[in-house]
Motif scaffolding. Structure first.
Motif, PDB file in Angstrom:
ATOM      1  N   THR A 229     -62.756  20.846  31.368  1.00  0.00           N
ATOM      2  CA  THR A 229     -64.109  21.365  31.189  1.00  0.00           C
ATOM      3  C   THR A 229     -64.211  22.383  30.069  1.00  0.00           C
ATOM      4  N   GLU A 230     -63.110  22.770  29.471  1.00  0.00           N
ATOM      5  CA  GLU A 230     -63.151  23.743  28.394  1.00  0.00           C
ATOM      6  C   GLU A 230     -63.429  23.056  27.071  1.00  0.00           C
ATOM      7  N   ASP A 231     -64.152  23.770  26.212  1.00  0.00           N
ATOM      8  CA  ASP A 231     -64.359  23.282  24.858  1.00  0.00           C
ATOM      9  C   ASP A 231     -63.160  23.683  24.023  1.00  0.00           C
ATOM     10  N   VAL A 232     -62.685  22.749  23.213  1.00  0.00           N
ATOM     11  CA  VAL A 232     -61.587  23.027  22.305  1.00  0.00           C
ATOM     12  C   VAL A 232     -62.207  23.269  20.938  1.00  0.00           C
ATOM     13  N   PRO A 233     -61.817  24.349  20.239  1.00  0.00           N
ATOM     14  CA  PRO A 233     -62.390  24.611  18.928  1.00  0.00           C
ATOM     15  C   PRO A 233     -62.199  23.412  18.014  1.00  0.00           C
ATOM     16  N   ALA A 234     -63.200  23.145  17.221  1.00  0.00           N
ATOM     17  CA  ALA A 234     -63.156  21.996  16.322  1.00  0.00           C
ATOM     18  C   ALA A 234     -62.706  22.451  14.942  1.00  0.00           C
ATOM     19  N   GLY A 235     -61.860  21.661  14.335  1.00  0.00           N
ATOM     20  CA  GLY A 235     -61.459  21.898  12.964  1.00  0.00           C
ATOM     21  C   GLY A 235     -62.173  20.887  12.087  1.00  0.00           C
ATOM     22  N   PRO A 236     -61.807  20.837  10.821  1.00  0.00           N
ATOM     23  CA  PRO A 236     -62.396  19.826   9.945  1.00  0.00           C
ATOM     24  C   PRO A 236     -62.104  18.424  10.484  1.00  0.00           C
ATOM     25  N   GLY A 237     -62.943  17.468  10.145  1.00  0.00           N
ATOM     26  CA  GLY A 237     -62.802  16.109  10.657  1.00  0.00           C
ATOM     27  C   GLY A 237     -61.454  15.466  10.376  1.00  0.00           C
ATOM     28  N   TRP A 238     -60.796  15.864   9.311  1.00  0.00           N
ATOM     29  CA  TRP A 238     -59.507  15.264   8.960  1.00  0.00           C
ATOM     30  C   TRP A 238     -58.340  15.865   9.751  1.00  0.00           C
ATOM     31  N   LEU A 239     -58.552  17.005  10.396  1.00  0.00           N
ATOM     32  CA  LEU A 239     -57.446  17.732  11.027  1.00  0.00           C
ATOM     33  C   LEU A 239     -56.770  16.943  12.144  1.00  0.00           C
TER      34      LEU A 239
ATOM     35  N   VAL B  80     -52.851  15.558  12.483  1.00  0.00           N
ATOM     36  CA  VAL B  80     -51.954  16.036  13.552  1.00  0.00           C
ATOM     37  C   VAL B  80     -51.475  14.842  14.373  1.00  0.00           C
ATOM     38  N   ASP B  81     -52.351  13.871  14.618  1.00  0.00           N
ATOM     39  CA  ASP B  81     -51.949  12.649  15.327  1.00  0.00           C
ATOM     40  C   ASP B  81     -50.806  11.946  14.596  1.00  0.00           C
TER      41      ASP B  81
ATOM     42  N   SER C  78     -53.934  21.371  22.540  1.00  0.00           N
ATOM     43  CA  SER C  78     -53.750  22.815  22.533  1.00  0.00           C
ATOM     44  C   SER C  78     -53.396  23.318  21.133  1.00  0.00           C
ATOM     45  N   TYR C  79     -52.519  22.608  20.454  1.00  0.00           N
ATOM     46  CA  TYR C  79     -52.118  22.992  19.102  1.00  0.00           C
ATOM     47  C   TYR C  79     -53.304  22.927  18.149  1.00  0.00           C
ATOM     48  N   VAL C  80     -54.065  21.834  18.203  1.00  0.00           N
ATOM     49  CA  VAL C  80     -55.238  21.698  17.335  1.00  0.00           C
ATOM     50  C   VAL C  80     -56.216  22.840  17.603  1.00  0.00           C
ATOM     51  N   GLY C  81     -56.443  23.133  18.874  1.00  0.00           N
ATOM     52  CA  GLY C  81     -57.326  24.240  19.219  1.00  0.00           C
ATOM     53  C   GLY C  81     -56.812  25.566  18.686  1.00  0.00           C
ATOM     54  N   CYS C  82     -55.521  25.765  18.788  1.00  0.00           N
ATOM     55  CA  CYS C  82     -54.903  27.007  18.337  1.00  0.00           C
ATOM     56  C   CYS C  82     -55.073  27.184  16.830  1.00  0.00           C
ATOM     57  N   ILE C  83     -54.741  26.171  16.045  1.00  0.00           N
ATOM     58  CA  ILE C  83     -54.849  26.344  14.585  1.00  0.00           C
ATOM     59  C   ILE C  83     -56.300  26.340  14.129  1.00  0.00           C
TER      60      ILE C  83
ATOM     61  N   SER D 116     -43.994  18.381   8.970  1.00  0.00           N
ATOM     62  CA  SER D 116     -45.295  17.702   8.944  1.00  0.00           C
ATOM     63  C   SER D 116     -46.405  18.653   9.360  1.00  0.00           C
ATOM     64  N   LEU D 117     -46.148  19.433  10.402  1.00  0.00           N
ATOM     65  CA  LEU D 117     -47.151  20.399  10.862  1.00  0.00           C
ATOM     66  C   LEU D 117     -47.396  21.474   9.810  1.00  0.00           C
ATOM     67  N   GLU D 118     -46.349  21.938   9.163  1.00  0.00           N
ATOM     68  CA  GLU D 118     -46.508  22.950   8.118  1.00  0.00           C
ATOM     69  C   GLU D 118     -47.387  22.429   6.986  1.00  0.00           C
ATOM     70  N   ALA D 119     -47.235  21.156   6.641  1.00  0.00           N
ATOM     71  CA  ALA D 119     -48.065  20.565   5.590  1.00  0.00           C
ATOM     72  C   ALA D 119     -49.529  20.504   6.026  1.00  0.00           C
TER      73      ALA D 119
END
Length: 115
Positions: free
Chosen positions: A23-33, A37-38, A57-62, A103-106
């Motif tokens: 039920t929590e909203d995860v912060p959205a990044g740019p559409g390509w993010l 990450v996938d 969780s990682y996407v939300g964090c960054i 890959s994540l650093e890039a």
């Protein structure tokens, strides 16, 4: 903070990524993010469903790493928390983890450049 977000799932970047509830909203990044990450997560060769909470969780964090905090420091904390959670939950070779981290650093560098 709800009890669901405390404990084993960490309390934030320092303790590892948070695991949002359904039920929590995860912060959205740019559409390509998220697709980028996938791609990084796909290199691990693990079931996507097993990794989904960590990935989300990682996407939300960054994506949430904005403001007066140095983005590189915030992204490092998100990535290190994710790597700790991966090591705790899955058996991966050091080489696979290193390639994944690179890959994540890039992705993080691209995200910082896009802001």
């Amino acid at each position: 903070m709800t009890d669901e977000r405390k404990g084993a799932s960490g309390s934030g970047p320092e303790d590892g990524p948070l695991r949002p509830s359904a039920t929590e909203d995860v912060p959205a990044g740019p559409g390509w993010l998220e697709p980028e990450v996938d791609k990084a997560f796909a290199t691990l060769g693990l079931p996507a469903e097993a990794l989904r909470p960590l990935k989300d969780s990682y996407v939300g964090c960054i994506a949430n790493a904005t403001g007066p905090v140095d983005l590189d420091v915030a992204h490092d904390a998100c990535r290190k928390g994710l790597l700790r959670a991966l090591k705790a939950g899955f058996t991966l070779s050091p080489e696979a983890l290193m390639a994944f981290e690179q890959s994540l650093e890039a992705v993080e560098a691209d995200l910082t450049a896009s802001l």
